[in-house]
Enzyme design. Structure first.
Site: not given
Length: 352
Positions: A54, A171, A189
Site C-alpha cells: 500500500e 471499507a 489496528k
C-alpha cells in the site's frame, strides 16, 4: 414501453463497456488508466510471484524521510525473498501498479497534496488527475483486479470503538469480502473495536487465519484474547488455503494474521491507556472520517514516546517477509517454475 426500456439498457451497457477495460487483469491492456512498471508487468505476464504494497503508509502514516526509507526497505524485502514488489498508488490520475523511486519520493514528501484514497475515492482521484495514496481497501481492490493475489500491510481497518453508535466501519472489511486476495497483516489496528471487527469479518464470510497462532493479534501486541478457528503453520499452508479458496470460487479474500515478533511487541497496557487518551482528544476536537485513524496513530505514538512507531515498523517488515513467502508458494501451486527449479508437477488452474 418494454422496447424503450430494452433500448435504454442497451445504451447504458454500451457506454459502460469501455469501463470494463479499466479493471483488466492483464498488464497488456490498452487502458490509459493503469500503468505497470516493467518489473511488475513482466512478473504478471510470466505468472511469477508478486506482492502488493500500500501507499497510505508512505503519505499518511509516517513522517518524511522515514516513510520513503520504509517503502524502499519493504520492496527490498520482497525482492530478496524471490518476489516482485508492486507498490500501488495513483499518480496524476493514473493507477500505478509498481512505483519508480521518483514516485515514492513524490508520495512521501510533506505537503505534496496527496489524497487518501479508499475504494470510493478511486474514480474521483483518477477523473480529477490527482495524486492518491491507496488504503488497504483501495490497494486490495486494485491488486485483485490486476491479478495480484498477495498483499502485505501493517494492520487493517475495522469497526471503530463506539462503531455500534457511529456506524464508523472501515471499507477494508467489505472490500476483503469481495476480493480474491490474501491480506497479510498483524490483525486490525489496536485503536479499533477488535471483537466487533472480528465478528463483522465472520458475518461477511472472510476467512481469518492465524499464522502460527490461534489468537487474533492486536497489532502492536501479540494477544487480544480473541480465538481464531483457522490456523496455518507456514507459508505453504497459507498458500494452499488461498489457492483452494480461489479454486472453489469463494469470492471472499483471506486475512492472514501474523503476530508481531516478541522482541518488538509493545506494552499492551501502555498502548491501551494511550489509545483511550487519544480517543478522548479526538472526540473533543471533532476529528472524524478519514482523519481519525492517522490522528489516533500519531497521538498514540507521541504518548508512548515512539514505542508504537517502532513496533509498527517492525511488523510492517515482518509482514512483507511472510507475504513474500506466501506469494512464492502460491506461484508454485499455480505451476510457475522459479529460477533454478525443476518443474515436477503440473500447476493448477489460475483463471479464478
Amino acid at each position: 414501453m418494454e422496447e424503450r426500456s430494452v433500448r435504454r439498457v442497451d445504451r447504458v451497457l454500451h457506454h459502460l463497456q469501455p469501463l470494463d477495460s479499466l479493471v483488466s487483469s492483464s498488464p497488456t491492456s490498452n487502458s490509459q488508466v493503469f500503468s505497470y512498471t516493467e518489473e511488475v508487468s513482466k512478473a504478471l505476464k510470466e505468472g511469477a510471484p508478486v506482492v502488493a504494497l500500500e501507499s497510505t503508509v508512505i503519505s499518511h502514516g509516517l513522517p518524511y524521510p522515514d516513510n520513503v526509507a520504509l517503502a524502499r526497505e519493504m520492496e527490498s524485502i520482497v525482492r530478496r525473498g524471490g518476489a516482485t514488489p508492486a507498490t500501488i498508488a495513483i499518480i496524476q490520475g493514473q493507477i500505478c501498479v509498481g512505483l519508480t523511486d521518483a514516485q515514492l519520493e513524490r508520495l512521501g514528501r510533506p505537503n505534496g497534496g496527496v489524497v487518501k484514497v479508499s475504494v470510493r475515492d478511486i474514480a474521483a482521484t483518477v477523473a480529477q488527475h490527482l495524486d492518491g495514496a491507496t488504503t488497504v481497501a483501495a490497494t486490495s481492490f486494485i491488486a485483485a483486479k490486476c491479478g495480484i493475489r498477495v498483499f502485505a500491510t501493517g494492520g487493517i481497518g475495522g469497526v471503530h470503538r463506539e462503531g455500534q453508535v457511529t456506524m464508523d466501519i472501515s471499507a477494508d472489511l467489505p472490500t476483503l469480502a469481495d476480493s480474491h486476495i490474501c491480506v497479510v497483516c498483524a490483525g486490525a489496528k489496536s485503536i479499533l473495536d477488535l471483537p466487533r471487527t472480528l465478528e463483522y469479518l465472520e458475518t461477511l464470510g472472510v476467512c481469518v487465519a492465524g499464522y502460527k497462532t490461534r489468537e487474533f493479534p492486536a497489532f502492536f501486541t501479540r494477544h487480544s484474547g480473541l480465538p481464531l478457528e483457522c490456523t496455518v503453520q507456514d507459508a505453504t499452508q497459507a498458500a494452499q488455503l488461498l489457492h483452494t479458496s480461489m479454486t472453489l470460487g469463494i469470492r471472499q479474500g483471506v486475512l492472514l494474521c501474523v503476530p508481531i515478533a516478541p522482541e518488538h511487541e509493545a506494552d499492551g497496557k501502555r498502548i491501551e491507556e494511550a489509545t483511550r487518551q487519544a480517543l478522548d482528544e479526538a472526540n473533543r476536537k471533532g476529528v472524524v472520517g478519514k482523519l481519525i485513524t492517522p490522528f489516533l496513530l500519531s497521538r498514540v505514538n507521541e504518548l508512548t514516546q515512539g514505542l508504537s512507531k517502532k513496533a509498527n515498523l517492525a511488523l510492517l517488515k515482518q509482514n512483507a517477509s511472510v507475504a513474500t513467502a506466501v506469494a512464492v508458494q502460491l506461484s508454485k501451486l499455480q505451476g510457475h517454475q522459479l529460477p533454478g527449479e525443476t518443474k515436477s508437477t503440473p500447476g493448477y488452474g489460475t483463471s479464478l
